[in-house]
Design an enzyme around this catalytic site. Sequence first.
Site, short mmCIF file in Angstrom:
data_model
loop_
_atom_site.label_atom_id
_atom_site.label_comp_id
_atom_site.label_asym_id
_atom_site.label_seq_id
_atom_site.Cartn_x
_atom_site.Cartn_y
_atom_site.Cartn_z
N HIS A 204 44.60 124.69 10.43
CA HIS A 204 44.31 126.68 11.06
C HIS A 204 44.13 127.14 12.45
CE1 HIS A 204 40.32 125.22 10.30
NE2 HIS A 204 39.95 126.77 11.24
C1 UD1 Z 1 38.27 131.56 12.39
C2 UD1 Z 1 36.83 130.69 13.42
C3 UD1 Z 1 37.16 128.93 13.76
C4 UD1 Z 1 36.87 128.64 12.18
C5 UD1 Z 1 37.51 129.61 11.10
C6 UD1 Z 1 37.25 128.76 9.36
C7 UD1 Z 1 36.70 132.19 15.12
C8 UD1 Z 1 37.29 132.19 16.98
N1 UD1 Z 1 37.50 130.85 14.77
O1 UD1 Z 1 39.14 131.19 12.69
O2 UD1 Z 1 36.37 128.06 14.40
O3 UD1 Z 1 37.01 127.11 12.08
O4 UD1 Z 1 37.51 130.77 11.19
O5 UD1 Z 1 38.29 129.28 8.65
O6 UD1 Z 1 36.04 132.83 15.17
N2 UD1 Z 1 42.99 135.93 7.64
C9 UD1 Z 1 43.75 136.32 6.63
N3 UD1 Z 1 42.04 136.71 5.73
C10 UD1 Z 1 40.53 136.45 5.68
C11 UD1 Z 1 41.07 135.96 8.11
C12 UD1 Z 1 41.73 135.75 8.31
O7 UD1 Z 1 44.04 137.12 5.98
O8 UD1 Z 1 40.12 137.22 4.91
C13 UD1 Z 1 44.02 136.17 8.43
C14 UD1 Z 1 44.57 136.83 9.28
O9 UD1 Z 1 45.99 136.65 9.78
C15 UD1 Z 1 43.94 137.05 10.58
C16 UD1 Z 1 43.76 134.54 11.14
O10 UD1 Z 1 43.65 134.90 9.82
O11 UD1 Z 1 44.27 136.99 12.45
C17 UD1 Z 1 43.09 134.50 11.89
O12 UD1 Z 1 41.36 134.44 11.28
P1 UD1 Z 1 40.15 135.18 12.74
O13 UD1 Z 1 39.13 135.17 11.74
O14 UD1 Z 1 40.39 135.70 13.56
O15 UD1 Z 1 40.67 132.98 12.62
P2 UD1 Z 1 40.34 131.68 12.41
O16 UD1 Z 1 42.05 131.41 12.16
O17 UD1 Z 1 40.35 131.95 10.66
#
Ligand code: UD1
Length: 355
Positions: A204
Amino acid sequence: MKILSVVGARPQFVKLAPIAEQLTARGDEHVIVHTGQHYDINMSDVFFRDLGIPDPDVHLAVGSASHGRQTGAMLAGMDEVLEEHRPDWVLVYGDTNSTVAGALSAVKMGIPLAHLEAGLRSFNRRMPEEHNRVLTDHAADLCLAPTEVAMAHLAHEGLADSSVLVGDVMTDVLLKVRDTVADRDPELPPAIDPSGRYYVATLHRAENTDDPARLAGIVEALAKVDAPVLLLAHPRLRARAAEQGLDLSQGAVEVADPLPYPSLVRAAMSSAGVITDSGGLQKEAFLLRVPCTTVRTETEWTETVDLGWNVLAADVSTLAAAVTRPAPEPTQAAPYGDGHAAARAVEAIAAGSRR
Ligand code: UD1
């Protein structure tokens, strides 16, 4: 004692579970604030359900956005929450945007701050998480460290006086869940025989998902592995692959949605190995004594590498060989504690309150 926990992303719900349990057992007041960073049912709600965590008292519902916007929205929402609840301590977990937002909001309101999982360092300043954890440790009144290595990093940065070694709370959860799922069969897609060899993979991190050539290279390497690879696809991975026109289901790779925590542990337990860029899963693999291959240039959990159970394979040309390497020497080492870290963490916060 009144503690206000700020959580928002999947690994933080796991860390919250044993802390919430301890606080309830002691009769302490506990306010849970969910920032809404993760909002999909299988990234959030199932963790509260399966790990018996009380429902959040406050939901900021910030959702996804660029890092600055997301962190800023959390910060803007927190003032009101802290004014209303006036906790004795704000407790933040790990290294996500929710962690640094919770930390900043506490220090701006003059409320004592404790950081659980303090002192981890990757020394990779391109990772948003590295900044989140350094900033949070330096803002915190109390740094609760999971390992001796983390304690040494904190001491090196002049934070020894505010640091306490409590052990790793994810170990508390893992050991408990491992024992409850041991008798069940792993839930795998029909294409994977649960009694045969298979691998469990998660990817991820932006450094792996956002560069089309790199992501294509990783999937190509996994496709050639000698047994099925169950790829539990984080929403970011699915979104980036779709944008890049990349089919994740190639060769050995079987794509599935992220699993609830107990199902993930069960699937990993019977696997021939784990392939990941997650921090938590590297450690969970070690605790289950399953060989791990980490698709990164470095790890915060260096003990897993030093003990031979984790291999860093950032270079995709080395990935397939790393995955299929022979299992390492057995070890009795327990660098992540004895499964009672949450009790120690809560006691350290209570002792901090008495000072
Ligand atoms: C975040 C944490 C990372 C952790 C990870 C666990 C930061 C900087 N990073 O990264 O340290 O290892 O969580 O998963 O905080 N999205 C969805 N549904 C959700 C959540 C996210 O569709 O419920 C998608 C969205 O397109 C979003 C992308 O995933 O933009 C990234 O999500 P985000 O929470 O920004 O960061 P993670 O990559 O999950």
